[in-house]
Design a protein around this motif. Sequence first.
Motif, mmCIF file in Angstrom:
data_model
loop_
_atom_site.group_PDB
_atom_site.id
_atom_site.type_symbol
_atom_site.label_atom_id
_atom_site.label_comp_id
_atom_site.label_asym_id
_atom_site.label_seq_id
_atom_site.Cartn_x
_atom_site.Cartn_y
_atom_site.Cartn_z
ATOM 1 N N LEU A 245 0.825 -1.208 0.000
ATOM 2 C CA LEU A 245 0.000 0.000 0.000
ATOM 3 C C LEU A 245 0.863 1.263 0.000
ATOM 4 C CD1 LEU A 245 -2.717 1.523 0.355
ATOM 5 C CD2 LEU A 245 -2.468 1.137 2.804
ATOM 6 N N VAL A 246 1.875 1.288 0.847
ATOM 7 C CA VAL A 246 2.777 2.446 0.901
ATOM 8 C C VAL A 246 3.473 2.628 -0.451
ATOM 9 C CG1 VAL A 246 4.891 3.363 1.951
ATOM 10 C CG2 VAL A 246 3.104 2.370 3.397
ATOM 11 N N THR B 162 1.885 6.573 -7.011
ATOM 12 C CA THR B 162 0.709 7.138 -7.672
ATOM 13 C C THR B 162 0.259 8.423 -6.981
ATOM 14 O OG1 THR B 162 -0.754 5.683 -6.390
ATOM 15 C CG2 THR B 162 -0.048 4.894 -8.558
ATOM 16 N N SER B 163 -0.770 8.330 -6.141
ATOM 17 C CA SER B 163 -1.321 9.519 -5.492
ATOM 18 C C SER B 163 -2.037 9.125 -4.208
ATOM 19 C CB SER B 163 -2.311 10.221 -6.429
ATOM 20 O OG SER B 163 -3.483 9.429 -6.585
ATOM 21 N N TRP B 164 -2.372 10.155 -3.414
ATOM 22 C CA TRP B 164 -3.117 9.931 -2.167
ATOM 23 C C TRP B 164 -4.479 9.317 -2.474
ATOM 24 C CZ3 TRP B 164 -4.062 8.958 2.593
ATOM 25 C CH2 TRP B 164 -5.301 9.248 3.157
ATOM 26 N N ALA C 197 2.108 8.713 0.416
ATOM 27 C CA ALA C 197 1.977 9.948 -0.367
ATOM 28 C C ALA C 197 3.127 10.906 -0.054
ATOM 29 C CB ALA C 197 0.631 10.615 -0.078
ATOM 30 N N ILE C 198 3.478 11.007 1.226
ATOM 31 C CA ILE C 198 4.605 11.862 1.616
ATOM 32 C C ILE C 198 5.900 11.319 1.028
ATOM 33 C CG2 ILE C 198 6.012 12.626 3.576
ATOM 34 C CD1 ILE C 198 3.333 12.729 5.164
ATOM 35 N N LEU C 199 6.073 10.009 1.123
ATOM 36 C CA LEU C 199 7.263 9.379 0.556
ATOM 37 C C LEU C 199 7.346 9.631 -0.948
ATOM 38 C CD1 LEU C 199 9.693 7.504 1.144
ATOM 39 C CD2 LEU C 199 8.191 5.582 0.655
ATOM 40 N N GLY C 200 6.208 9.553 -1.640
ATOM 41 C CA GLY C 200 6.177 9.797 -3.075
ATOM 42 C C GLY C 200 6.575 11.218 -3.427
ATOM 43 N N ARG C 201 6.190 12.172 -2.592
ATOM 44 C CA ARG C 201 6.556 13.571 -2.834
ATOM 45 C C ARG C 201 8.053 13.787 -2.615
ATOM 46 N NH1 ARG C 201 2.273 15.313 -4.821
ATOM 47 N NH2 ARG C 201 0.344 15.688 -3.720
ATOM 48 N N VAL C 202 8.611 13.102 -1.617
ATOM 49 C CA VAL C 202 10.037 13.258 -1.312
ATOM 50 C C VAL C 202 10.894 12.605 -2.393
ATOM 51 C CG1 VAL C 202 11.852 12.597 0.318
ATOM 52 C CG2 VAL C 202 9.671 13.458 1.176
ATOM 53 N N LEU C 203 10.461 11.456 -2.858
ATOM 54 C CA LEU C 203 11.250 10.682 -3.828
ATOM 55 C C LEU C 203 10.624 10.779 -5.214
ATOM 56 C CD1 LEU C 203 11.775 7.543 -1.581
ATOM 57 C CD2 LEU C 203 13.410 9.362 -2.008
#
Length: 192
Positions: free
Chosen positions: A10-11, A17-19, A159-165
């Motif tokens: 899930l993470v 993708t997105s939230w 979602a936070i991880l996706g924004r950082v990476l």
Amino acid sequence: MPVGAVGALLVALTARTSWRVGAGAALGVATADGLYATVAMAGGAALAPVIRPLAGVLRWGAVVVLFALALHAARTAVRHYRERALAQRETRTPTGPGRAYLGFLGITLLNPMTVVYFAALVLAGEGGAVPDRVAKTLFVVAAFAASASWQLFLAGGGAILGRVLTGPQGRLWTSLVSSAVIIALAVRLALG
């Protein structure tokens, strides 16, 4: 709460993708947990003799499914990295919230660890541990609410991880690390 293979998946999905997609997947997991809680409370002692002999088969089935998911995710991440398709996150979303909901509902319903957890509830309740219909209903609602809040929290982390990476290398490493975590959980399941 520990993060299992479905939580790690899930993470990773939300990070790629997105939230909205992650929230759909999270609610799919919570729905499956709610359904299993309902079956555990409704079926109780009648299901215990059926579930007990299947525990070992379900565990090995989970190991195979987890390895397959991890290897597929890693292979896909490497292929996309090589094609530089991961940089196109904003223009191409591999799945929508509805599809993520159904996919994670199915994964969780088939996840033997979820089955084993709720089977333990059934086996523990063989003596009528939760005889009251109101108490059973409250348990089902609480199980769904707890699962939904935890899974949505994990999706938020993704979602936070996706924004950082956001770069191609970051996405590649996120996918490879999540695949390694899923494999480690599968090995732990096989040995436990």
